[in-house]
Motif scaffolding. Sequence first.
Motif, mmCIF file in Angstrom:
data_model
loop_
_atom_site.group_PDB
_atom_site.id
_atom_site.type_symbol
_atom_site.label_atom_id
_atom_site.label_comp_id
_atom_site.label_asym_id
_atom_site.label_seq_id
_atom_site.Cartn_x
_atom_site.Cartn_y
_atom_site.Cartn_z
ATOM 1 N N UNK A 116 10.591 18.282 17.840
ATOM 2 C CA UNK A 116 11.044 16.930 18.219
ATOM 3 C C UNK A 116 12.549 16.854 17.982
ATOM 4 N N UNK A 117 13.302 16.513 19.026
ATOM 5 C CA UNK A 117 14.748 16.363 18.856
ATOM 6 C C UNK A 117 15.030 15.009 18.216
ATOM 7 N N UNK A 118 15.706 15.043 17.077
ATOM 8 C CA UNK A 118 16.017 13.803 16.353
ATOM 9 C C UNK A 118 17.499 13.821 15.978
ATOM 10 N N UNK A 119 18.251 12.798 16.384
ATOM 11 C CA UNK A 119 19.689 12.783 16.084
ATOM 12 C C UNK A 119 19.972 12.527 14.607
ATOM 13 N N UNK A 120 21.199 12.814 14.209
ATOM 14 C CA UNK A 120 21.595 12.739 12.795
ATOM 15 C C UNK A 120 21.186 11.427 12.132
ATOM 16 N N UNK A 121 21.400 10.314 12.819
ATOM 17 C CA UNK A 121 21.194 8.999 12.185
ATOM 18 C C UNK A 121 19.722 8.701 11.895
ATOM 19 N N UNK A 122 18.801 9.395 12.570
ATOM 20 C CA UNK A 122 17.381 9.021 12.458
ATOM 21 C C UNK A 122 16.543 9.995 11.620
ATOM 22 N N UNK A 186 26.956 9.404 14.546
ATOM 23 C CA UNK A 186 26.560 8.313 13.668
ATOM 24 C C UNK A 186 25.592 8.854 12.611
ATOM 25 N N UNK A 187 25.774 8.401 11.384
ATOM 26 C CA UNK A 187 24.874 8.824 10.311
ATOM 27 C C UNK A 187 25.184 10.195 9.744
ATOM 28 N N UNK A 190 30.395 14.003 8.187
ATOM 29 C CA UNK A 190 31.786 14.062 8.653
ATOM 30 C C UNK A 190 32.317 12.708 9.127
ATOM 31 N N UNK A 191 31.468 11.912 9.782
ATOM 32 C CA UNK A 191 31.920 10.587 10.243
ATOM 33 C C UNK A 191 32.254 9.723 9.033
ATOM 34 N N UNK A 192 31.361 9.774 8.052
ATOM 35 C CA UNK A 192 31.561 8.997 6.830
ATOM 36 C C UNK A 192 32.860 9.405 6.125
ATOM 37 N N UNK A 204 35.134 7.290 16.014
ATOM 38 C CA UNK A 204 34.168 6.848 17.027
ATOM 39 C C UNK A 204 32.843 7.539 16.714
ATOM 40 N N UNK A 205 31.770 6.749 16.573
ATOM 41 C CA UNK A 205 30.459 7.335 16.282
ATOM 42 C C UNK A 205 29.536 7.272 17.494
#
Length: 302
Positions: A116-122, A186-187, A190-192, A204-205
């Motif tokens: 299952x592909x799940x992005x960083x934030x989830x 997002x999440x 590195x963004x943080x 930009x996230x």
Amino acid sequence: MLKTRTLAGVGLAVAALLALTGCNSGSPTTPGASGEGVSPTSDKPLFEVAKDVKLDGSPTFDRITKNGKITIGVKEDQPGLGYKDATTGKRTGFDVDIARWVAASLGYSEDKIEFKAIPSANREQAIVNGDVDYYVGTYSITDKRKAVIDFAGPYFVTGQGLLVRKSEDTIKSEKDLAGKTVCSATGSTPLQNIQQNFPDTKAVGVDLYSGCVEQLINKQVDAVTTDQAILIGYAAQDPTELKVVGEPFTTEKYGVGLAKGDTAFQTFVNTMFTDGGDTWKAIFEKNLGASGMKVAQPAIEK
Ligand code: GLU
């Protein structure tokens, strides 16, 4: 989506690209079920599927047994690490093979895996909800995440880096980011880091790093920032447009994300890493060997 380009150059960039996209230069077609978990140069499996595995006291293993299959959270837009070929549907990458190795050690072959592909934030939520049995996808071990889930590992170490357009000459390292716009997921850590420690940089996230790369190519942002191991994969895929600059400026240790409190499962995976012999190295060589990255298997941290 990323632009598909014709290979213009020869040598390392091409070799790296071929390795990172799971293509196989020169060596015979990989045999095996559908090539997964198999060495690119021989038909020797990278790991065996274990038989009659018992794992007492693990709610995750109980659920896997009940379902008769394993559900694994991954990335699918990160060449070399977690990638899905849009045409063939084939999944490749260091993380994906690590995920397969865990499954095989638990007694589950490729045909019993649902990715299952799940992005960083989830990621945390997917693990907490039980939507995945475990997650393997450039997932840094942090105290904040450890408040809601547990990790096995670390199994890989990298650090935050920068990807810019090939023509860019004003960004050579993270010291040049004042007044620039950078994109990350997002999440993600590195963004943080940019939001907290680079007050003069616009962050930009977006959901996926491939979205950031698209924005970079379209000149909507000046740089993409995330783990250098991820950025090297994008640069190898598009070496005429993109380059990685500077040195890693954080330490990111990747873990296998799992349900909080499932110590039996965590110990099982850690033991697999510790007692795995040359398997880690074979998985690294197959997926990242041509990238020029020099990474050794890290010791497990308790
Ligand atoms: N390793 C970092 C993190 O876990 C960045 C990569 C990612 O977002 O997967 O946040």
